[in-house]
Design an enzyme around this catalytic site. Structure first.
Site, mmCIF file in Angstrom:
data_model
loop_
_atom_site.group_PDB
_atom_site.id
_atom_site.type_symbol
_atom_site.label_atom_id
_atom_site.label_comp_id
_atom_site.label_asym_id
_atom_site.label_seq_id
_atom_site.Cartn_x
_atom_site.Cartn_y
_atom_site.Cartn_z
ATOM 1 N N GLY A 153 -17.022 2.966 -15.384
ATOM 2 C CA GLY A 153 -15.744 2.381 -15.014
ATOM 3 C C GLY A 153 -15.811 1.225 -14.048
ATOM 4 O O GLY A 153 -14.801 0.865 -13.453
ATOM 5 N N THR A 154 -16.976 0.620 -13.868
ATOM 6 C CA THR A 154 -17.084 -0.533 -12.979
ATOM 7 C C THR A 154 -17.839 -1.659 -13.668
ATOM 8 O O THR A 154 -18.855 -1.426 -14.331
ATOM 9 C CB THR A 154 -17.791 -0.186 -11.658
ATOM 10 O OG1 THR A 154 -18.017 -1.388 -10.917
ATOM 11 C CG2 THR A 154 -19.108 0.532 -11.891
ATOM 12 N N HIS B 139 -14.959 1.470 -0.480
ATOM 13 C CA HIS B 139 -13.907 0.485 -0.192
ATOM 14 C C HIS B 139 -12.699 1.079 0.512
ATOM 15 O O HIS B 139 -11.638 0.454 0.554
ATOM 16 C CB HIS B 139 -13.483 -0.214 -1.490
ATOM 17 C CG HIS B 139 -14.556 -1.077 -2.065
ATOM 18 N ND1 HIS B 139 -14.578 -1.486 -3.382
ATOM 19 C CD2 HIS B 139 -15.675 -1.614 -1.491
ATOM 20 C CE1 HIS B 139 -15.642 -2.233 -3.594
ATOM 21 N NE2 HIS B 139 -16.327 -2.317 -2.467
ATOM 22 N N TYR C 62 0.816 -1.215 0.000
ATOM 23 C CA TYR C 62 0.000 0.000 0.000
ATOM 24 C C TYR C 62 0.851 1.266 0.000
ATOM 25 O O TYR C 62 0.404 2.306 -0.503
ATOM 26 C CB TYR C 62 -0.987 -0.028 1.170
ATOM 27 C CG TYR C 62 -2.151 -0.932 0.878
ATOM 28 C CD1 TYR C 62 -3.178 -0.522 0.031
ATOM 29 C CD2 TYR C 62 -2.212 -2.224 1.398
ATOM 30 C CE1 TYR C 62 -4.239 -1.358 -0.273
ATOM 31 C CE2 TYR C 62 -3.263 -3.067 1.106
ATOM 32 C CZ TYR C 62 -4.271 -2.631 0.262
ATOM 33 O OH TYR C 62 -5.319 -3.469 -0.058
ATOM 34 N N ARG D 99 1.318 1.767 -3.618
ATOM 35 C CA ARG D 99 0.092 2.268 -4.235
ATOM 36 C C ARG D 99 -0.121 3.744 -3.905
ATOM 37 O O ARG D 99 -0.575 4.522 -4.743
ATOM 38 C CB ARG D 99 -1.116 1.455 -3.751
ATOM 39 C CG ARG D 99 -1.158 0.036 -4.275
ATOM 40 C CD ARG D 99 -2.544 -0.533 -4.206
ATOM 41 N NE ARG D 99 -3.449 0.140 -5.133
ATOM 42 C CZ ARG D 99 -4.746 -0.113 -5.227
ATOM 43 N NH1 ARG D 99 -5.297 -1.022 -4.437
ATOM 44 N NH2 ARG D 99 -5.508 0.533 -6.077
ATOM 45 N N ASN E 9 -13.337 3.104 -5.828
ATOM 46 C CA ASN E 9 -11.908 3.398 -5.886
ATOM 47 C C ASN E 9 -11.396 3.936 -4.555
ATOM 48 O O ASN E 9 -12.093 4.659 -3.848
ATOM 49 C CB ASN E 9 -11.610 4.415 -6.988
ATOM 50 C CG ASN E 9 -11.997 3.892 -8.357
ATOM 51 O OD1 ASN E 9 -12.054 2.677 -8.571
ATOM 52 N ND2 ASN E 9 -12.266 4.793 -9.291
ATOM 53 N N VAL E 10 -10.147 3.619 -4.249
ATOM 54 C CA VAL E 10 -9.547 4.086 -3.004
ATOM 55 C C VAL E 10 -8.648 5.298 -3.230
ATOM 56 O O VAL E 10 -8.104 5.857 -2.275
ATOM 57 C CB VAL E 10 -8.749 2.956 -2.310
ATOM 58 C CG1 VAL E 10 -9.689 1.826 -1.905
ATOM 59 C CG2 VAL E 10 -7.623 2.428 -3.196
ATOM 60 N N ASP E 11 -8.475 5.708 -4.485
ATOM 61 C CA ASP E 11 -7.672 6.904 -4.763
ATOM 62 C C ASP E 11 -8.484 8.160 -4.476
ATOM 63 O O ASP E 11 -9.681 8.102 -4.204
ATOM 64 C CB ASP E 11 -7.174 6.892 -6.219
ATOM 65 C CG ASP E 11 -8.326 6.900 -7.225
ATOM 66 O OD1 ASP E 11 -9.058 7.904 -7.288
ATOM 67 O OD2 ASP E 11 -8.498 5.893 -7.945
#
Length: 235
Positions: A174-175, A107, A56, A59, A90-92
């Site tokens: 996008g999913t 998430h 991570y 990332r 997304n986690v960004d």
């Protein structure tokens, strides 16, 4: 007069065009040599926390180097005339950096960490995490990420469902809608509301056949340009 409510439900495909690759469709990339079970599960954390933290940390660095793309920017620009909520897998933080002000991360968030003994202790963290970094209760910090095998935050999921139930338009972009329970969110959109799906792999997606859906068989940037132009024409 209140603004019409738009809900954007986004996934990895929108960030892929900013260079952030995923487990599902990447043959190359930062974590090509990792297996999901080795870095993205509670058992991985118990077995080798240093490896998980390093994964991570990498990332996080990649996220900081990436820039929001036009799809992120167009979603943010629609806030001028619409009440826009983004629910993302997304986690960004590319939606926020593009200017979106209402973003729900189902998430988790890459730029946050949390306590391993108290999930309510969450901290903003853009630097690396290493073993020995502790929360205020003296427990190890971990990524603020929902790993495979962990449940979603109930409050975030409930808020996302409420947004879906009250939106005038839902745009899925996008999913592939393969991850439960996040993939159930479009089911809560009223049948009288407009639904738009942007994805180059639409034939692999499941929707209620009774629902009237506009499909845009394009990647996120090109598809969002079409959506933005059509909404702009209605202003």
């Amino acid at each position: 007069m209140s603004k019409p409510k738009l809900l954007f439900f986004t996934g990895a495909g929108i960030s892929a065009e900013s260079g952030l690759q995923t487990f599902r469709d990447s043959k190359d990339g930062l974590w090509n040599n990792f297996k999901i079970e080795d870095v993205c599960t509670p058992s991985a954390w118990e077995k080798n926390p240093s490896l998980v933290l390093d994964f991570y940390n990498q990332r996080r660095k990649q996220c900081k180097e990436a820039k929001p793309n036009l799809a992120h920017e167009l979603i943010a620009k629609l806030e001028v005339h619409y009440d826009v909520t983004v629910v993302t897998q997304n986690v960004d933080n590319l939606h926020e950096r593009a200017g979106s002000t209402k973003v729900i991360h189902l998430h988790g968030e890459l730029m946050k960490v949390r306590s391993t003994i108290d999930n309510s202790l969450i901290y903003i963290r853009e630097d690396d995490i290493v073993l020995g970094d502790l929360c205020e209760r003296q427990s190890q910090l971990r990524p603020h990420i929902v790993w495979f095998g962990e449940g979603l935050d109930n409050d975030l999921l409930d808020n996302s469902i409420k947004e879906a139930m009250t939106c005038a338009v839902c745009v899925v972009v996008g999913t592939s809608l393969q991850v439960y329970p996040a993939n159930s969110l479009p089911d809560f959109v009223p049948f009288g509301s407009q639904m738009i799906v942007i994805d180059p792999m639409i034939n692999k997606m499941d929707f209620d056949e009774k629902r009237d859906i506009q499909f845009i068989n394009k990647k996120a940037v090109d598809g969002m340009q079409m959506v933005y132009d059509s909404f702009s024409n209605l202003e």
